[in-house]
Each structure stands twice: as structure tokens, then as C-alpha cells.
Design a protein around this motif. Sequence first.
Motif, PDB file in Angstrom:
ATOM      1  N   UNK A   1       0.843  -1.206   0.000  1.00 34.66           N
ATOM      2  CA  UNK A   1       0.000   0.000   0.000  1.00 34.66           C
ATOM      3  C   UNK A   1       0.871   1.246   0.000  1.00 34.66           C
ATOM      4  N   UNK A   2       1.916   1.259   0.820  1.00 36.40           N
ATOM      5  CA  UNK A   2       2.811   2.419   0.865  1.00 36.40           C
ATOM      6  C   UNK A   2       3.440   2.675  -0.498  1.00 36.40           C
ATOM      7  N   UNK A   3       3.961   1.654  -1.133  1.00 35.43           N
ATOM      8  CA  UNK A   3       4.616   1.813  -2.432  1.00 35.43           C
ATOM      9  C   UNK A   3       3.652   2.341  -3.488  1.00 35.43           C
ATOM     10  N   UNK A   4       2.518   1.703  -3.627  1.00 38.30           N
ATOM     11  CA  UNK A   4       1.592   2.079  -4.704  1.00 38.30           C
ATOM     12  C   UNK A   4       0.933   3.438  -4.467  1.00 38.30           C
ATOM     13  N   UNK A   5       0.763   3.838  -3.220  1.00 39.41           N
ATOM     14  CA  UNK A   5       0.188   5.162  -2.956  1.00 39.41           C
ATOM     15  C   UNK A   5       1.260   6.244  -3.044  1.00 39.41           C
ATOM     16  N   UNK A   6       2.399   6.036  -2.413  1.00 38.73           N
ATOM     17  CA  UNK A   6       3.460   7.052  -2.362  1.00 38.73           C
ATOM     18  C   UNK A   6       4.196   7.176  -3.687  1.00 38.73           C
ATOM     19  N   UNK A   7       4.486   6.051  -4.323  1.00 38.00           N
ATOM     20  CA  UNK A   7       5.310   6.060  -5.531  1.00 38.00           C
ATOM     21  C   UNK A   7       4.474   6.175  -6.801  1.00 38.00           C
ATOM     22  N   UNK A   8       3.314   5.533  -6.837  1.00 34.39           N
ATOM     23  CA  UNK A   8       2.512   5.529  -8.061  1.00 34.39           C
ATOM     24  C   UNK A   8       1.236   6.361  -7.970  1.00 34.39           C
ATOM     25  N   UNK A   9       0.971   6.948  -6.807  1.00 33.41           N
ATOM     26  CA  UNK A   9      -0.166   7.862  -6.692  1.00 33.41           C
ATOM     27  C   UNK A   9      -1.532   7.209  -6.659  1.00 33.41           C
ATOM     28  N   UNK A  10      -1.587   5.917  -6.343  1.00 36.78           N
ATOM     29  CA  UNK A  10      -2.887   5.248  -6.232  1.00 36.78           C
ATOM     30  C   UNK A  10      -3.515   5.591  -4.890  1.00 36.78           C
ATOM     31  N   UNK A  11      -4.793   5.294  -4.761  1.00 35.80           N
ATOM     32  CA  UNK A  11      -5.528   5.550  -3.512  1.00 35.80           C
ATOM     33  C   UNK A  11      -5.811   4.210  -2.836  1.00 35.80           C
ATOM     34  N   UNK A  12      -5.498   4.121  -1.549  1.00 36.25           N
ATOM     35  CA  UNK A  12      -5.771   2.897  -0.785  1.00 36.25           C
ATOM     36  C   UNK A  12      -7.244   2.845  -0.403  1.00 36.25           C
ATOM     37  N   UNK A  13      -7.790   1.645  -0.423  1.00 36.35           N
ATOM     38  CA  UNK A  13      -9.190   1.447  -0.054  1.00 36.35           C
ATOM     39  C   UNK A  13      -9.304   0.185   0.792  1.00 36.35           C
ATOM     40  N   UNK A  14     -10.058   0.263   1.869  1.00 37.05           N
ATOM     41  CA  UNK A  14     -10.392  -0.920   2.671  1.00 37.05           C
ATOM     42  C   UNK A  14     -11.861  -1.185   2.422  1.00 37.05           C
ATOM     43  N   UNK A  15     -12.202  -2.440   2.135  1.00 37.91           N
ATOM     44  CA  UNK A  15     -13.605  -2.768   1.898  1.00 37.91           C
ATOM     45  C   UNK A  15     -13.958  -4.071   2.595  1.00 37.91           C
ATOM     46  N   UNK A  16     -15.259  -4.274   2.781  1.00 36.90           N
ATOM     47  CA  UNK A  16     -15.773  -5.447   3.500  1.00 36.90           C
ATOM     48  C   UNK A  16     -16.801  -6.156   2.624  1.00 36.90           C
ATOM     49  N   UNK A  17     -16.401  -7.245   1.959  1.00 34.54           N
ATOM     50  CA  UNK A  17     -17.347  -7.982   1.128  1.00 34.54           C
ATOM     51  C   UNK A  17     -18.385  -8.723   1.978  1.00 34.54           C
ATOM     52  N   UNK A  18     -19.289  -9.397   1.308  1.00 34.21           N
ATOM     53  CA  UNK A  18     -20.409 -10.069   1.979  1.00 34.21           C
ATOM     54  C   UNK A  18     -19.965 -11.085   3.024  1.00 34.21           C
ATOM     55  N   UNK A  19     -18.750 -11.651   2.893  1.00 29.30           N
ATOM     56  CA  UNK A  19     -18.304 -12.651   3.874  1.00 29.30           C
ATOM     57  C   UNK A  19     -17.830 -12.017   5.184  1.00 29.30           C
ATOM     58  N   UNK A  20     -17.811 -10.670   5.255  1.00 28.72           N
ATOM     59  CA  UNK A  20     -17.447  -9.978   6.480  1.00 28.72           C
ATOM     60  C   UNK A  20     -15.959  -9.755   6.673  1.00 28.72           C
TER      61      UNK A  20
END
Length: 132
Positions: A22-41
Motif C-alpha cells: 500500500x505504501x509503495x503504490x500510494x506514495x510512488x505511483x499515486x494510487x488511492x488505498x481502499x479498505x472494503x468489507x465484502x459479503x463474507x465480512x
Amino acid sequence: MTPALASLDHLVLTVADIGATVDFYTRVLGMRAEVFHPADGSERHALVFGRQKINLHPRGGEFDPKAAHPAPGTADLCFLSEVPVADWQAHFAACGVAVEEGPVRRTGATGPILSVYLRDPDGNLIEVSNPL
């Protein structure tokens, strides 16, 4: 008539360390981190850019269904950007990330591209390219 696909929605990377990825892709490539909760919880992590995302699976804790042989460092990904490759090179240098190769001319899905190559924390090959 054979049905046709329209676009890529997401892909999955199996990673050794969610936080480092997450650190690499957000800091180096400018992506946005997302936390999500699918139907299995469960709690899952993704990286969002444009209209796509990369779902992250922790090595040894992959979510079903999964690839037949999930493993960190097995991907080769090419990302397109309108930001000039030279600006990316300066940004990578400021982040302490080595460019492995480039800039070099390649052929992308829709035509010629100019690319630089680097590695993410798992050793996946990352290509950042400008359409030519």
C-alpha cells in the motif's frame, strides 16, 4: 457471435506485506488505498486508480476463489500516464526507487508507448508508460 469484453475492472496481487505494498503504490505511483468489507465480512485492501483497482491478497491468506498458484512477485504490469516519463523518473528518484530500464519505446495495447521499468516491494515488474 462470440461475446466481447469491454474493460478490466480489477486484478489481484498476492503480496508478502499489505502495508509495504500500500505504501509503495500510494506514495510512488499515486494510487488511492481502499479498505472494503465484502459479503463474507472479511476486511480486504485494494489500490484504486482511474476506473480500475488492484485487490490485494496476503500471501498464505488468499481469498477464494484464487489463482491456481498465487505468489508474490509473479506479475508484470503496465500503467499508462499522461505525466511525461521524465517527470516520473524524477519522482521515482525522489522516492528512492530505482528505474531498472528506460525510457524505452515499446508497443502497448493501442500503439506505441514510451516506458520506464521498476520493481514493487515483491519484485513485480512495473512499467509506467506514455502513449506516443
